[in-house]
Design a protein around this motif. Structure first.
Motif, PDB file in Angstrom:
ATOM      1  N   PRO A 244       0.897  -0.943   0.040  1.00 39.54           N
ATOM      2  CA  PRO A 244       0.495  -0.083  -0.034  1.00 39.54           C
ATOM      3  C   PRO A 244       0.740   1.171   0.183  1.00 39.54           C
ATOM      4  CG  PRO A 244      -0.461  -0.992   1.796  1.00 39.54           C
ATOM      5  CD  PRO A 244       0.296  -2.160   0.851  1.00 39.54           C
ATOM      6  N   ARG A 245       0.503   2.379  -0.542  1.00 42.17           N
ATOM      7  CA  ARG A 245       0.556   3.330  -0.695  1.00 42.17           C
ATOM      8  C   ARG A 245       1.500   4.176   0.673  1.00 42.17           C
ATOM      9  NH1 ARG A 245      -2.076   7.288  -4.717  1.00 42.17           N
ATOM     10  NH2 ARG A 245      -2.571   6.021  -6.155  1.00 42.17           N
ATOM     11  N   ASP A 246       0.752   3.844   2.090  1.00 42.26           N
ATOM     12  CA  ASP A 246       0.937   4.314   2.926  1.00 42.26           C
ATOM     13  C   ASP A 246       1.691   2.845   4.237  1.00 42.26           C
ATOM     14  OD1 ASP A 246      -0.909   2.457   3.484  1.00 42.26           O
ATOM     15  OD2 ASP A 246      -2.613   4.046   4.272  1.00 42.26           O
ATOM     16  N   ALA A 247       2.418   2.775   3.540  1.00 42.93           N
ATOM     17  CA  ALA A 247       3.025   1.505   4.302  1.00 42.93           C
ATOM     18  C   ALA A 247       4.339   1.714   5.149  1.00 42.93           C
ATOM     19  CB  ALA A 247       3.680   0.515   3.366  1.00 42.93           C
ATOM     20  N   PRO A 248       4.417   1.427   6.233  1.00 40.28           N
ATOM     21  CA  PRO A 248       5.579   1.812   6.958  1.00 40.28           C
ATOM     22  C   PRO A 248       6.436   1.897   5.880  1.00 40.28           C
ATOM     23  CG  PRO A 248       4.720   0.531   8.353  1.00 40.28           C
ATOM     24  CD  PRO A 248       4.240   0.042   6.344  1.00 40.28           C
ATOM     25  N   PRO A 249       8.118   3.000   6.398  1.00 38.99           N
ATOM     26  CA  PRO A 249       9.090   3.506   5.857  1.00 38.99           C
ATOM     27  C   PRO A 249       9.854   1.986   5.627  1.00 38.99           C
ATOM     28  CG  PRO A 249       8.375   4.955   6.579  1.00 38.99           C
ATOM     29  CD  PRO A 249       7.788   4.262   7.564  1.00 38.99           C
ATOM     30  N   ARG A 590       1.714  -2.844  14.979  1.00 43.17           N
ATOM     31  CA  ARG A 590       1.938  -1.369  14.343  1.00 43.17           C
ATOM     32  C   ARG A 590       3.594  -1.170  15.160  1.00 43.17           C
ATOM     33  NH1 ARG A 590      -0.789   2.845  15.134  1.00 43.17           N
ATOM     34  NH2 ARG A 590      -1.803   2.813  13.104  1.00 43.17           N
ATOM     35  N   ARG A 647      -1.520  -6.094   5.362  1.00 44.75           N
ATOM     36  CA  ARG A 647      -2.800  -5.986   4.750  1.00 44.75           C
ATOM     37  C   ARG A 647      -3.698  -6.556   4.879  1.00 44.75           C
ATOM     38  NH1 ARG A 647      -1.287  -9.726  -0.406  1.00 44.75           N
ATOM     39  NH2 ARG A 647      -3.288  -9.552  -1.196  1.00 44.75           N
ATOM     40  N   SER A 650      -4.718  -2.033   9.653  1.00 44.48           N
ATOM     41  CA  SER A 650      -4.187  -0.892   9.212  1.00 44.48           C
ATOM     42  C   SER A 650      -2.628  -0.897  10.020  1.00 44.48           C
ATOM     43  CB  SER A 650      -5.202   0.161   9.445  1.00 44.48           C
ATOM     44  OG  SER A 650      -4.773   1.201   9.453  1.00 44.48           O
ATOM     45  N   ALA A 652      -0.561   1.254   8.792  1.00 38.97           N
ATOM     46  CA  ALA A 652       0.217   1.964   8.297  1.00 38.97           C
ATOM     47  C   ALA A 652       0.594   3.246   9.354  1.00 38.97           C
ATOM     48  CB  ALA A 652      -0.921   2.400   6.913  1.00 38.97           C
ATOM     49  N   CYS A 653       1.726   3.629   8.731  1.00 38.04           N
ATOM     50  CA  CYS A 653       2.176   5.182  10.225  1.00 38.04           C
ATOM     51  C   CYS A 653       0.980   6.116   9.516  1.00 38.04           C
ATOM     52  CB  CYS A 653       3.615   5.647   9.297  1.00 38.04           C
ATOM     53  SG  CYS A 653       4.626   4.370   9.334  1.00 38.04           S
TER      54      CYS A 653
END
Length: 653
Positions: A244-249, A590, A647, A650, A652-653
């Motif tokens: 996903p675009r908002d995946a963790p760095p 997370r 996936r 959520s 994401a950061c």
């Protein structure tokens, strides 16, 4: 591995560990160098000199599909080196290729004497470990003979025969015995470099292990590296992973690195019908072979993205499934193998690991993967084909595994093999709070979760694929019974946490260990207890800031540099992370995911097998474990498990 600038090349079950100058010293212990195939070191010395001295490293050896370095002879600012040495090396299946290019820096002809000292000690990998064991190898003989273009090394012991050949183009001017390692030889060339011109040497080292397959044909290092790169590219594929675009760095980079490592770590194997397979070998330098537990968990992590690994692993393990009782190697009918070895010491049964079955968890994990593969792919063909193997594995769990007699999956410590037969298989790892090793038969906590999951998933296969509702009912009833008694016997009210194990007397092994986190993944705990375990694992004594420790730091047995009693393992954390997501503990998931990705970023986005237990408050970077394998298959697959978790919820950061 050590923190020195070693370069590791891996290809189809062969690997080479090279120094910064592209050389090999024959080192022992935690960080052996050399070229290895089928558990033996086929090249133990590879030492270059120019004009009688070792050239200095101008650019250290580095690379993924080939290694390249730049070397120079001695020089000064006023009298710079007369020439530069460019060294390129690559690996094929059973062979190492080197291109040595000497480039003149002067406008007149320069004569250079190039020397290469080579040796093959054929040391078994079990000899090279720094555990102070000694193995009698009476009657063994090493020999070397000069052959056209180079030298051939031979090792014989009874009917055991291994060979290594070194050949060069152009042929050396002289080949003579050298001092140092037994049978070492010096290859020497006298070369005239044209003004501002260059000369090249092409060198090939070919390993012929006892009973092994023929080595691959070797061309130049560039051509060999291109073949390797193409193979890896085919495995990695053109389609991007669903990140996903908002995946963790760092997730995308870690997944990419992991896929490339998994591609390189694939080794040849054989299926039940003799079909050729490629399965994940566990890791370099000690475990580049089929390992039941390691290969299964690696394939589980990679299943959503590379299901072919799971199919190959299941077939290979079915082909090596136990069929008889052999106490020397722990074989029992239906039991899934722990590891396969092809080396001399295994062949002569000086170590039990030629085909060793000392694992309590490989058998249930085999069933978990078979059920997971069928569910993930929607393809029941493999489950139908392996039905006899699955039924035999389940029968082992009830019979020899102990479910019928004691209600739990147990192992008996093997004094000649593995004392502990769960994933924490080092001596002393399954310990009471005071550090005392538990005595068997031992029911370790995570194996009960695996057994529960195996019962549930195999029941689904019995009902939907094998059309055996009666067998499915039997397995479901066994799963329900195991789940009910597990909480009663393993939960420790005083610490509000599961025991690490039950010992042979039924006593709770009361250390607080990361193994409990696996229960969230397998589903054996109810939601309230799962949430208590998950949150407890994120307390500071467990979570280092990088990862969850194998043993809580306030336990008397804790040691940050212990293999299983204080270190942190990425694959262990990946299982816990998947469990946290399953239980809806997204904040905790997370935290673990970000810690692992931060740790990976400090290792070039490649997670090592294991890290020391020191926390971020102790040191701003993760501290390496001194004997860790890298690349290691289940660590390489850990970012894929993180992606799966992302996936599913959520993160994401």
């Amino acid at each position: 591995m050590s923190t020195t600038a070693d370069t590791i090349l891996v290809r189809a079950g062969t690997f080479a560990i090279l120094g910064a100058d592209g050389g090999i010293t024959g080192s022992l212990g935690a960080s052996p160098d050399g070229m290895f195939r089928q558990d033996a070191r086929h090249l133990s010395l590879w030492s270059l000199t120019v004009d009688g001295t070792a050239p200095a490293v101008l650019v250290p050896s580095a690379g993924e599909f080939s290694a390249a370095c730049v070397l120079t002879p001695p020089g000064t600012r006023d009298e710079p080196p007369a020439y530069t040495v460019f060294r390129e090396q690559s690996l094929a299946d059973g062979a190492l290729a080197e291109r040595l290019r000497l480039v003149s820096n002067r406008s007149e002809t320069t004569t250079v004497v190039v020397g290469l000292t080579v040796a093959a000690d054929f040391a078994d990998q079990f000899q090279l470990r720094s555990d102070e064991r000694h193995y009698d190898k009476g009657g063994a003989q090493r020999s070397a003979r000069v052959v056209p273009g180079g030298v051939a090394f031979t090792y014989e012991r009874g009917d055991w025969l291994s060979r290594t050949t070194v050949s060069a183009t152009p042929a050396p001017d002289n080949v003579v015995p050298a001092g140092g390692q037994d049978t070492a030889h010096l290859l020497e060339w006298r070369l005239d470099l044209p003004p501002l011109g260059a000369v090249e040497l092409l060198l090939t080292v070919t390993a012929y292990p006892h009973g092994g397959p023929a080595p691959a044909a070797v061309a130049t290092p560039s051509e060999t590296a291109a073949v390797c790169a193409a193979d890896v590219a085919a495995f990695v594929g053109d389609a991007p992973l669903p990140i996903p675009r908002d995946a963790p760095p760092g997730l995308a980079a870690a997944c990419s690195r992991g896929l490339r490592d998994l591609a390189a770590l694939r080794i040849p194997a054989t299926g039940p019908d003799g079909e050729e397979l490629r399965v994940p070998g566990a890791g370099v330098p000690w475990f580049l072979t089929l390992f039941g537990r390691d290969s299964l968990l690696t394939s589980l992590f990679a299943l959503p993205y590379r299901p072919e690994l799971a199919a190959a692993t299941l077939a290979a393990l079915a082909a090596t499934q136990g069929s008889q009782y052999d106490p020397d190697r722990g074989e029992q009918p239906g039991r899934i193998v722990h590891e396969l070895r092809h080396g001399e010491l295994a062949s002569f049964r000086q170590v039990p690991y030629g085909r060793y079955y000392g694992s309590v968890d490989a058998t249930p994990l085999f069933l978990v993967l078979l059920g997971s593969y069928t569910q993930a792919t929607g393809d029941s063909t493999l489950a139908a084909r392996l039905e006899p193997h699955a039924r035999a594995a389940m029968a082992w769990m009830f019979r020899d595994g102990g479910l019928d007699t004691g209600g739990y999956l147990v192992y008996t410590p093997d004094p000649n093999g593995l004392i502990n037969q769960n994933w924490k298989d080092s001596a002393g790892a399954v310990c009471f709070l005071d550090g005392t090793q538990a005595e068997g038969p031992i029911a370790v906590v995570e194996a009960q979760g695996y057994a529960y999951d195996a019962l549930v998933r195999t029941a689904r296969l019995a009902r939907s694929v094998w059309n055996d509702a009666g067998y499915a009912d039997q397995l479901e009833a066994a799963a329900a019974g195991l789940r009910e008694r597990f909480l009663r016997d393993f939960w420790m009210p005083e610490t509000d946490f599961p025991a690490l194990a039950l010992d042979g007397q039924g006593r709770q092994v009361d250390s607080l260990a990361s193994d409990a986190g696996h229960l969230l993944w397998s589903g054996i705990l109810d939601e309230p207890h799962a949430h208590r375990v998950g949150r407890r694992l994120l307390e500071p004594d467990f979570f280092s800031g990088w990862a969850i420790r194998t043993l809580a730091s306030d336990q008397p047995g804790y040691h940050p540099l212990s293999y299983h009693r204080g270190s942190s393992w990425p694959h262990d954390n990946a299982i816990v992370l998947l469990g946290l997501v399953r239980c809806g503990l997204t904040d905790e998931a997370r935290t673990v995911a970000l810690g692992l990705l931060d740790a990976a970023a400090h290792h070039g986005h490649r997670l090592p097998e294991v890290m020391a237990g020191y926390g971020r408050t102790d040191h701003p970077q993760p501290v390496p474990y001194p004997h860790a394998c890298s690349p290691q298959a289940w660590a390489a697959a850990t970012p894929l498990a993180l992606l799966t978790a992302l996936r599913q919820t959520s993160l994401a950061c």
